[in-house]
Design an enzyme around this catalytic site. Structure first.
Site, PDB file in Angstrom:
ATOM      1  N   LYS A   1       0.825  -1.209   0.000  1.00  0.00           N
ATOM      2  CA  LYS A   1       0.000   0.000   0.000  1.00  0.00           C
ATOM      3  C   LYS A   1       0.859   1.259   0.000  1.00  0.00           C
ATOM      4  CE  LYS A   1      -4.037  -2.135   2.150  1.00  0.00           C
ATOM      5  NZ  LYS A   1      -4.923  -2.187   3.337  1.00  0.00           N
TER       6      LYS A   1
ATOM      7  N   SER B   1      -0.780   0.833   5.708  1.00  0.00           N
ATOM      8  CA  SER B   1      -1.066   0.029   6.893  1.00  0.00           C
ATOM      9  C   SER B   1      -2.081  -1.038   6.547  1.00  0.00           C
ATOM     10  CB  SER B   1      -1.597   0.922   8.018  1.00  0.00           C
ATOM     11  OG  SER B   1      -1.806   0.183   9.199  1.00  0.00           O
ATOM     12  N   ASP B   2      -1.977  -2.166   7.228  1.00  0.00           N
ATOM     13  CA  ASP B   2      -2.956  -3.220   7.048  1.00  0.00           C
ATOM     14  C   ASP B   2      -3.041  -4.027   8.335  1.00  0.00           C
ATOM     15  OD1 ASP B   2      -4.598  -4.391   4.619  1.00  0.00           O
ATOM     16  OD2 ASP B   2      -3.985  -6.082   5.863  1.00  0.00           O
ATOM     17  N   GLN B   3      -4.193  -4.632   8.525  1.00  0.00           N
ATOM     18  CA  GLN B   3      -4.417  -5.417   9.735  1.00  0.00           C
ATOM     19  C   GLN B   3      -4.959  -6.793   9.363  1.00  0.00           C
ATOM     20  OE1 GLN B   3      -7.818  -4.656  12.585  1.00  0.00           O
ATOM     21  NE2 GLN B   3      -6.105  -3.926  13.841  1.00  0.00           N
TER      22      GLN B   3
END
Length: 196
Positions: free
Chosen positions: A56, A72-74
């Protein structure tokens, strides 16, 4: 002497991440990015969160000059099952029934990419959430109030979802909402941003 980038960009379409980044009091732009979030075969949750965060951050390619992109990623897991965003009330009910009285692990990655200097930094924060034993009535009532259809795990911890927990364990409480500000603040200080 190093100088901070001219522009700070959040590579995200998440309003939650935009709200969190706004807490640092720095001016930033938002650029929506489309990334395939499918896991690779046998990819570990931590690795997936890291890879997607970097992807990203690096998806911002149309800007010129010295800028810093934040991705950011979760990834949420329980009993080796990935927990995505439910999208519907029926899927949210199923997901909450599945995680009832269990521990959910969240891996929240944050990456910053500074193409002018080919600088990349990525970190992942793990948060463990122990859920209460939830009745079907509680689940239905909760979903009606919070509408957590766009949240991995089917709850909003920053709202009524906190009432579903027994406990949490994390080095950075904002990671659970989707952007670990403690880690990010240090990463930005490394790029000469003054916080506060």
């Amino acid at each position: 002497m190093d100088y901070r980038p001219q522009t700070l960009v959040l590579a995200s379409s998440s309003r939650y991440r935009a709200e969190l980044l706004g807490r640092l009091g720095l001016p930033f732009e938002i650029q929506r990015v489309a990334v395939d979030e499918s896991p690779l075969p046998l990819e570990a949750p931590l690795t997936l969160a890291q890879r997607l965060s970097v992807t990203k951050a690096k998806a911002i390619t149309h800007l010129s000059g010295d800028y810093l992109s934040i991705g950011s990623d979760q990834v949420a897991t329980c009993d080796d099952r990935l927990l995505g965003k439910p999208g519907t009330e029926a899927k949210a009910q199923e997901q909450l029934r599945f995680i009832s009285d269990k521990t959910v692990s969240f891996f929240t990655g944050v990456a910053i990419w500074r193409p002018a200097r080919a600088m990349l930094d990525c970190r992942v924060v793990q948060t463990r959430v122990r859920m209460r034993n939830l009745s079907d009535c509680e689940i239905t009532s909760y979903i009606a109030v919070d509408q957590p259809l766009d949240c991995a795990g089917s709850f909003k911890w920053e709202a009524l979802g906190i009432s579903l927990f027994r406990s949490t364990e994390s080095t950075d409480p904002t990671a659970l909402q989707g952007l670990p500000l403690i880690e990010l603040a240090q990463m930005l200080r490394d790029q000469d941003y003054r916080i506060p």
